[in-house]
Design an enzyme around this catalytic site. Structure first.
Site, mmCIF file in Angstrom:
data_model
loop_
_atom_site.group_PDB
_atom_site.id
_atom_site.type_symbol
_atom_site.label_atom_id
_atom_site.label_comp_id
_atom_site.label_asym_id
_atom_site.label_seq_id
_atom_site.Cartn_x
_atom_site.Cartn_y
_atom_site.Cartn_z
ATOM 1 N N CYS A 1 8.942 16.927 23.525
ATOM 2 C CA CYS A 1 9.871 18.002 23.186
ATOM 3 C C CYS A 1 10.603 17.828 21.871
ATOM 4 C CB CYS A 1 10.871 18.189 24.315
ATOM 5 S SG CYS A 1 10.103 18.201 25.952
ATOM 6 N N LYS B 1 15.933 28.699 25.089
ATOM 7 C CA LYS B 1 15.025 28.489 26.226
ATOM 8 C C LYS B 1 15.261 29.443 27.383
ATOM 9 C CE LYS B 1 14.015 23.663 25.125
ATOM 10 N NZ LYS B 1 14.866 23.553 23.916
ATOM 11 N N THR C 1 18.100 22.095 33.301
ATOM 12 C CA THR C 1 18.045 21.077 34.343
ATOM 13 C C THR C 1 19.451 20.527 34.575
ATOM 14 O OG1 THR C 1 17.594 19.283 32.782
ATOM 15 C CG2 THR C 1 15.691 20.427 33.729
ATOM 16 N N HIS D 1 10.639 26.593 27.981
ATOM 17 C CA HIS D 1 10.566 25.341 27.216
ATOM 18 C C HIS D 1 9.182 25.239 26.585
ATOM 19 C CE1 HIS D 1 11.146 21.425 25.787
ATOM 20 N NE2 HIS D 1 11.784 20.878 26.809
ATOM 21 N N GLU E 1 23.795 16.600 27.859
ATOM 22 C CA GLU E 1 23.824 17.141 26.498
ATOM 23 C C GLU E 1 25.195 17.685 26.132
ATOM 24 O OE1 GLU E 1 21.742 20.510 23.608
ATOM 25 O OE2 GLU E 1 21.209 20.463 25.740
ATOM 26 N N PHE F 1 11.354 13.330 26.644
ATOM 27 C CA PHE F 1 10.992 12.183 27.464
ATOM 28 C C PHE F 1 10.651 11.018 26.538
ATOM 29 C CE2 PHE F 1 9.388 14.241 31.674
ATOM 30 C CZ PHE F 1 10.685 14.596 31.978
ATOM 31 N N HIS G 1 19.577 22.192 23.101
ATOM 32 C CA HIS G 1 18.274 21.991 23.750
ATOM 33 C C HIS G 1 18.219 22.827 25.023
ATOM 34 C CE1 HIS G 1 14.469 20.008 24.185
ATOM 35 N NE2 HIS G 1 14.793 19.444 25.340
#
Length: 415
Positions: free
Chosen positions: A172, A338, A313, A343, A320, A403, A309
């Site tokens: 990402c 998003k 979630t 995403h 964040e 990730f 971002h």
């Protein structure tokens, strides 16, 4: 050199392009964003194909490459992800006035580009031989389409580039890291122009990856209401796809050739978490944001807007926003793309940067659709809602995380 600053040469954005559910240009994207509707849809074929998967939601792009404009011989080594990156890059180069210019082939133009992985169909063709003991599906271009660096290498060959190549296959942050590294390359005087971006094609394996982590939205009966980043009732992300490309250029080089300048890349910060492969880390995210501010030589009070971002979630949103608060200590205006397009993984950093730059010039910033009640666990930022926000500012920030514990922050300045 009299055109250098203390930290190096100035770097500007002279072109951009994208393949997205929002369209391919700012005019169509602006209209879509102002309509305040997302592009998520129910994938009915998953009911039979993937009955054990919890989500049925995605935001794929209606994309088919123009075979007349791009003949088979020119793109035979390109899978879907590379084809999307090509269309986005062609648009960006045309926008910058460099498409077809011999100058970009002379060694002073490089490329920084990434994706999560190569094209899945080609990966499946390669893997099938291990199951069937049959190599008949593996052809001369199978690996080229499947390799993680497929976008960067295919673009380099297509445009006959002979400068530096940087591949950022960092999920990402592929797009944002490409822009950051391209910026640093030009600033250091190693290249005059850089093609920078990221792409990812839609793949149900990506959906399944997040689904097994219970990170996908399961509001299957109401696709228009999810994702809903920062909302107390959010339940996860939705996977999309696309490609985004920016043309970065030395400021003096751009001015000399009379190029249109959209913005200056003022700052870049990146860190790694060093703690967990999938769980975000608040202190190291905050450090990436602070590094970008330090690189730009500005105080956090000068940032008028942050494109977050904002995946939707639980852990991601809380971490964040907490990290953002740690750096800014104020309710800085923010929103996420998003909630509209899902995403887009390797593409998100580039698409979202391009949209943020255009919003900076427009003076209008998108609202967080599907945000009805802010989760009290999220930091008290200024989450833009309603019809968006008119903001006059010289600096905006775009943040992306991936990730592997990879954090990026980009700052763009009005010219």
């Amino acid at each position: 050199m009299d055109f250098t600053t203390k930290k190096g040469r100035r770097v500007v954005v002279t072109g951009g392009g994208m393949v997205s559910v929002l369209g391919s240009n700012w005019t169509s994207a602006l209209a879509a964003l102002k309509a305040k509707k997302n592009f998520v849809r129910y994938m009915s074929d998953w009911d039979e194909k993937f009955p054990l998967m919890n989500t049925r939601l995605a935001a794929p792009v209606d994309f088919e490459i123009d075979r007349e404009k791009y003949p088979r011989k020119a793109i035979r080594g390109m899978g879907r992800v590379s084809q999307m990156s090509l269309v986005a890059t062609d648009t960006a180069l045309a926008d910058s006035g460099l498409l077809g210019c011999e100058e970009i082939t002379q060694g002073r133009c490089g490329i920084a580009y990434g994706s999560s992985m190569g094209s899945v169909d080609s990966l499946m063709e390669m893997y099938s031989m291990l199951v069937t003991n049959d190599t008949s599906k593996v052809g001369s271009t199978t690996y080229i389409k499947a390799m993680p660096q497929t976008c960067a290498c295919n673009l380099e060959v297509y445009y006959h580039l002979t400068g530096r190549i940087i591949t950022t296959n960092t999920a990402c942050t592929s797009g944002s890291l490409s822009i950051g590294y391209a910026y640093e390359t030009i600033r250091a005087g190693l290249q005059d122009v850089m093609i920078a971006g990221g792409a990812d094609e839609f793949c149900t394996m990506d959906v399944a990856t997040f689904d097994t982590l219970f990170s996908t939205s399961t509001k299957n009966s109401t696709p228009g209401l999810t994702p809903s980043a920062y909302d107390v009732n959010r339940d996860g992300l939705v996977i999309g796809e696309g490609a985004g490309t920016l043309i970065l250029e030395d400021y003096e080089h751009a001015v000399t050739r009379g190029a249109k300048i959209y913005a200056e890349v003022a700052g870049f910060g990146t860190t790694t978490d060093g703690t967990h492969i999938t769980s975000p880390n608040r202190p190291t995210i905050a450090r990436a944001l602070q590094l970008a501010l330090d690189d730009a030589g500005i105080d956090g009070s000068e940032i008028g807007y942050i494109n977050t971002h904002g995946t939707g979630t639980t852990a991601g949103d809380v971490t964040e926003t907490g990290a953002t608060w740690d750096v800014f200590k104020r309710a800085v205006p923010c929103s996420t793309v998003k909630n509209y397009i899902g995403h887009t993984l390797g593409a998100c950093g580039a698409i979202e940067s391009w949209l943020t730059i255009n919003m900076l010039n427009e003076g209008w910033f998108l609202p967080n659709i599907n945000l009805n009640s802010v989760d009290p666990a999220c930091a008290p930022l200024d989450y833009i809602t309603g019809d968006g926000r008119t903001i006059q500012t010289d600096y905006v920030m775009n943040n992306n995380f991936a990730f592997g514990g990879i954090n990026t922050s980009l700052i763009f300045k009005r010219i």
